[in-house]
Design an enzyme around this catalytic site. Structure first.
Site, PDB file in Angstrom:
ATOM      1  N   LYS A  49      -0.700  -4.386   0.081  1.00 13.91           N
ATOM      2  CA  LYS A  49      -0.110  -2.636  -1.336  1.00 13.91           C
ATOM      3  C   LYS A  49      -0.999  -1.682   0.130  1.00 13.91           C
ATOM      4  O   LYS A  49      -0.858  -0.568   0.079  1.00 13.91           O
ATOM      5  CB  LYS A  49      -1.433  -3.101  -2.260  1.00 13.91           C
ATOM      6  CG  LYS A  49      -3.119  -3.565  -1.954  1.00 13.91           C
ATOM      7  CD  LYS A  49      -4.280  -2.402  -1.158  1.00 13.91           C
ATOM      8  CE  LYS A  49      -5.394  -3.070  -1.142  1.00 13.91           C
ATOM      9  NZ  LYS A  49      -6.409  -1.814  -0.444  1.00 13.91           N
ATOM     10  N   THR A  62      -4.071   2.550  -4.146  1.00 12.97           N
ATOM     11  CA  THR A  62      -3.871   2.887  -2.866  1.00 12.97           C
ATOM     12  C   THR A  62      -2.961   3.712  -1.759  1.00 12.97           C
ATOM     13  O   THR A  62      -2.946   4.707  -0.532  1.00 12.97           O
ATOM     14  CB  THR A  62      -4.294   0.715  -1.736  1.00 12.97           C
ATOM     15  OG1 THR A  62      -5.608   0.437  -2.778  1.00 12.97           O
ATOM     16  CG2 THR A  62      -3.935   1.239  -0.132  1.00 12.97           C
TER      17      THR A  62
END
Length: 288
Positions: free
Chosen positions: A166, A223
């Site tokens: 991620k 994120t």
């Protein structure tokens, strides 16, 4: 130390006072005294060096406290070995620690929000569900004022692969925003990034269903959609044309995803797994 004097980490959590019973020390043996749980959050590329340096103190502690759980909050992939954080801990501390006592922590968590008691949640994963639940019980204590909720899992692979990938996808998301693209593009990129993550977790023997939770889609969404993410912010700077050499010149501004992009490229190539978005991030950072 300044942290003890001000009861605040002015460099990374400015404006977030620490409880007065939290004491900073650079002495690992002192920090381990009376520990009910050990939390390790050293950046992944420095984790092996930290553990090796402090191996005598850690070995001494575990010899008399063999059942103490260890929760690893580090994110990424070690470039030299292509190991994930909990694997590094198990490798360095082999013989000193029971692998069943290891757990990985991952989720959509910005440190400043946790430090200011904003409602947050994460996944704690261990090969032994009893270890995960023990940590869950210690940290997510059942009370009216608990603001940090943990969910127990046994999918360590899924948890750690997700927390690494991620960060690389977030650099891509920031880059397209820096280019001037809008929400449609970012949504598509996040979805395709999840597809790359899911395929890699499946290839490595993880549980794909766990990616539907906090460690997977939860962490990916946070994120990849906020300038509070250093990885997203680095991507934005790249997208606006700032040279990567200038971005990396400031150690505090360098996000974990920068190093992870190179390790992930090596890992996916080794496994024969196609990851076009992550490969593109690697190419932008390391191939110009």
């Amino acid at each position: 130390a300044m942290v003890n004097k001000k009861h605040e980490n002015v460099f990374f959590l400015n404006g977030c006072p620490l409880p007065h019973n939290v004491v900073f020390t650079a002495d690992v043996e002192q920090a381990l005294q009376g520990a009910e749980i050990i939390a390790i959050a050293v950046p992944t590329q420095f984790l092996r060096g930290f553990l090796t340096k402090n191996l005598p103190a850690l070995t001494k502690f575990f010899s008399s406290n063999p059942s103490t759980p260890v929760i690893v909050g580090s994110k990424g992939i070690e470039e030299s070995s292509l190991l994930f954080p909990s694997e590094i801990v198990a490798d360095v501390l082999k013989g000193a620690i029971n692998p069943k006592n290891l757990a990985a922590l991952s989720g959509p968590n910005f440190a400043k929000e946790i430090a200011t008691n904003r409602l947050s949640a994460a996944t704690v994963a261990s090969d032994d569900i009893h270890t995960a639940r023990k940590i869950q019980g210690i940290i997510s204590y059942p009370s009216a004022d608990c603001t940090y909720k943990l969910y127990a899992s046994t999918d360590v692979i899924g948890c750690e692969v997700a927390s690494a990938v991620k960060n690389v996808v977030a650099i891509a998301a920031g880059t397209v925003q820096g280019f001037g693209e809008q929400l449609n593009c970012r949504a598509a990129l996040i979805c395709r990034g999840m597809a790359e993550l899911t395929a890699l977790v499946d290839k490595m023997g993880g549980k794909g269903y766990s990616l539907q939770g906090l460690a997977g889609v939860g962490d990916m969404l946070l994120t990849c959609s906020s300038e509070g993410s250093r990885n997203f912010s680095v991507g934005m700077r790249i997208g606006k044309g700032e040279p990567i050499s200038k971005i990396m010149a400031n150690p505090r501004a360098v996000a974990e995803g920068v190093a992870t992009a190179r390790a992930l490229k090596a890992l996916s190539s080794k496994l024969g797994q196609k990851m076009p978005i992550c490969d593109a991030v690697h190419a932008v950072i390391y191939e110009g």
